[in-house]
Write an enzyme that holds these catalytic residues in place. Structure first.
Site, PDB file in Angstrom:
ATOM      1  N   GLU A 147     -12.641 123.826  79.647  1.00 10.86           N
ATOM      2  CA  GLU A 147     -13.455 122.614  79.668  1.00 10.86           C
ATOM      3  C   GLU A 147     -14.910 123.033  79.513  1.00 10.86           C
ATOM      4  O   GLU A 147     -15.409 123.897  80.231  1.00 10.86           O
ATOM      5  CB  GLU A 147     -13.267 121.864  80.982  1.00 10.86           C
ATOM      6  N   GLU A 237     -20.028 110.582  85.409  1.00 10.11           N
ATOM      7  CA  GLU A 237     -19.073 110.641  86.517  1.00 10.11           C
ATOM      8  C   GLU A 237     -19.748 110.036  87.739  1.00 10.11           C
ATOM      9  O   GLU A 237     -20.789 110.534  88.201  1.00 10.11           O
ATOM     10  CB  GLU A 237     -18.650 112.078  86.800  1.00 10.11           C
TER      11      GLU A 237
END
Length: 256
Positions: A147, A237
């Site tokens: 990631e 987020e």
């Protein structure tokens, strides 16, 4: 994916993508996406109201809206408020570029431009690009072997995943003309690299994201010839705070 510094060692987050069931689809350009995985496909982009961590909230809600085209990209916004565990992510509001998957080594460039803002600063959240890669070209887009995150800002003292017991970056680098603190660690078996803006927000950001992969190939032995890029997305987020509005006046990304 990330955790607060206090829970780095123990935190293993649920994947960003809608892992259970099919997301609901909205077609009207001005319709609000308010349910857990409400989804809209528009102008070559995916828009998702991804409430993957809602189970850790004691209360709250979130609605995301497609605001129209912006050049060859899109504009979108989201209003959210969350209460509950301050160290867990409640949602990842994002737009993702639609593309044909290919190996990272076969990608010539990943040009992108984004302009974004928050109307308040008293919350816990990040604003970040997020990319997964895998040896399997058919891997689900909710996780991968690696990631890559590019944090344009962080609010409220949150930190990326890191293996460091002190929370320190492994390097301070310049990539694509911007300064970054580089962190790395593991989310389960997935290796996570997070480039974090060290000194305030990059509210207007233009770069070739392939340069971040080039850095990892040269300095971290990233296996680009074995890894397919699965997803190319930008958003925020959200941990706790609000009511607050996240606005993206332009997000444009290409895979060449």
């Amino acid at each position: 994916m990330l955790s607060s510094l206090a829970t780095i060692a123990a935190f293993v987050a649920v994947a960003h993508g809608a892992a259970t069931g099919l997301p609901s689809r909205t077609t009207a350009a001005d319709a609000a996406l308010c349910s857990q995985y409400a989804y809209q496909s528009v102008n070559g982009y995916d828009l998702l109201n991804n409430l993957w961590g809602i189970s850790t909230a004691t209360s709250g809600s979130q609605c995301t809206t497609y605001d129209g085209p912006a050049g060859s990209g899109i504009a979108f916004s989201s209003t959210w408020t969350w209460q509950g565990d301050q160290n867990t992510v409640k949602s990842y509001i994002y737009a993702g570029r639609q593309f044909q998957r290919k190996k990272v080594s076969d990608i010539r460039s990943l040009p992108t431009t984004v302009e974004w803002s928050y109307n308040r600063t008293d919350h816990r959240a990040n604003v970040a690009y997020d990319i997964f890669t895998s040896t399997d070209p058919d891997h689900a887009n909710s996780s991968g072997d690696f990631e890559l995150m590019i944090w344009l800002h962080r609010y409220g003292g949150i930190w990326p995943i890191t293996s460091s017991s002190t929370g320190s970056p492994i390097a301070t680098v310049t990539v694509a003309g911007y300064s970054w603190d580089l962190y790395t660690g593991y989310n389960g078996a997935m290796r996570v690299y997070s480039f974090v803006a060290p000194n305030g927000p990059y509210n207007s950001f233009t770069a070739d994201v392939k340069e971040f992969f080039n850095y990892l190939v040269k300095n971290e032995s990233f296996p680009e010839s074995q890894q397919y890029m699965l997803i190319y997305q930008f958003g925020t987020e959200a941990f706790v705070g609000g009511p607050i509005k996240f606005g993206v006046s332009k997000f444009q990304a290409e895979v060449n």
